[in-house]
Enzyme design. Sequence first.
Site, short mmCIF file in Angstrom:
data_model
loop_
_atom_site.label_atom_id
_atom_site.label_comp_id
_atom_site.label_asym_id
_atom_site.label_seq_id
_atom_site.Cartn_x
_atom_site.Cartn_y
_atom_site.Cartn_z
N SER A 63 -0.43 -19.65 -18.63
CA SER A 63 -1.06 -20.93 -18.33
C SER A 63 -2.31 -20.77 -17.48
CB SER A 63 -0.07 -21.83 -17.59
OG SER A 63 1.15 -21.91 -18.27
N1 SAH Z 1 5.12 -19.82 -17.71
C1 SAH Z 1 4.46 -18.84 -18.54
C2 SAH Z 1 3.69 -19.47 -19.69
C3 SAH Z 1 4.61 -20.09 -20.64
S1 SAH Z 1 4.08 -20.19 -22.32
C4 SAH Z 1 3.54 -17.94 -17.74
O1 SAH Z 1 3.40 -18.15 -16.53
O2 SAH Z 1 2.99 -17.00 -18.32
C5 SAH Z 1 5.59 -20.91 -22.92
C6 SAH Z 1 6.72 -19.94 -23.09
O3 SAH Z 1 7.88 -20.71 -23.38
C7 SAH Z 1 6.53 -19.00 -24.26
O4 SAH Z 1 6.67 -17.68 -23.85
C8 SAH Z 1 7.63 -19.41 -25.22
O5 SAH Z 1 8.15 -18.34 -25.98
C9 SAH Z 1 8.67 -19.99 -24.29
N2 SAH Z 1 9.62 -20.91 -24.90
C10 SAH Z 1 9.40 -21.83 -25.87
N3 SAH Z 1 10.53 -22.48 -26.17
C11 SAH Z 1 11.51 -21.97 -25.38
C12 SAH Z 1 12.91 -22.22 -25.24
N4 SAH Z 1 13.55 -23.13 -25.99
N5 SAH Z 1 13.60 -21.50 -24.33
C13 SAH Z 1 12.99 -20.57 -23.57
N6 SAH Z 1 11.67 -20.27 -23.67
C14 SAH Z 1 10.93 -20.96 -24.56
#
Ligand code: SAH
Length: 216
Positions: A63
Site C-alpha cells: 500500500s
Molecule cells: N498490507 C499489505 C498490502 C496488502 S495487498 C502490505 O502492507 O504490503 C492485499 C493482500 O490481501 C494481498 O496480498 C492479497 O493476497 C491478500 N488477500 C486478499 N484476500 C484475502 C483473504 N480472503 N484472506 C487473506 N488475505 C487476502
Amino acid sequence: MSSRQGPPEKMMFQLTLRRRGISNQAVLRALEEVPREAFVAEADRDDAYRDSALGIACGQTISQPFVVAYMTEQLNLQKQHRVLEIGTGSGYQAAVLAKLAGKVLTVERFRTLADTARLRLERLGFDNVEVMLGDGFDLPANIGSFDRIIVTAAMAQIPENLTDRLETNGILIAPVGPHHGVQTLVRIVKTASGLERKELVDVRFVPALPGIAREL
Ligand code: SAH
C-alpha cells in the site's frame, strides 16, 4: 538514527505524511523506523520512499505509505493491543502495527507472500508478529478475539465473522466497495450497544478473494 539525520528521501517521506495530515507522533515514528525498502521488490528500492503503492509478487501491492499511516492512525493503537490484519502482502503494514501494538496476527491467502513476509519480519527482528496462511473470510475459531482489526484488501461488505471477533471498544478499519474501482475506508467501533460505523476517505485496494490461493 533519526530521519532528521537520515537520507533526504526519508526526510521527504516524513514531510509528505505530515503535509497530508498525519499528526500522530507515534505513527510518524513507526513509519520512520520501518525500512520500507526491505518490503518492496529489489527493482523498486529507489522508489521505496515515494508516496505510492508498488507491485509485489502474486499480482498484489504494497500500500501507499500515506494510506498505511492514515489507517494506522485511525486504529488508535496502544501497547497492550492484540491486532488482526487481513492481507499481509509484503508485511509492511504488519511491521508498522507491530511497532505500536502488543501482538499482531496477520493473515495472507498466498503462500509465497506469507512465507516471504514471515522471513522478512523475522530478519528485521519483529518478534511480536505472527504470519498465518489463511482466508480472512474463513478464520479458524481458535485465534480468538482482537482489540483492533485492519483489512487491507477491498471487501464488498464487512463480514459479521470479522466484527464478531472484535472486543468491546474494539475498532475495525476496512476498505469497502467494488473490487475494481474506488472503495471507501470504513471505521467500525464496537460499543456495548452495538456497532458504530463511519465512512472516512476514498481508497483503492486490491480485492479480497475467498479461499487460500491455488497458485503459490
Ligand atoms: N498490507 C499489505 C498490502 C496488502 S495487498 C502490505 O502492507 O504490503 C492485499 C493482500 O490481501 C494481498 O496480498 C492479497 O493476497 C491478500 N488477500 C486478499 N484476500 C484475502 C483473504 N480472503 N484472506 C487473506 N488475505 C487476502
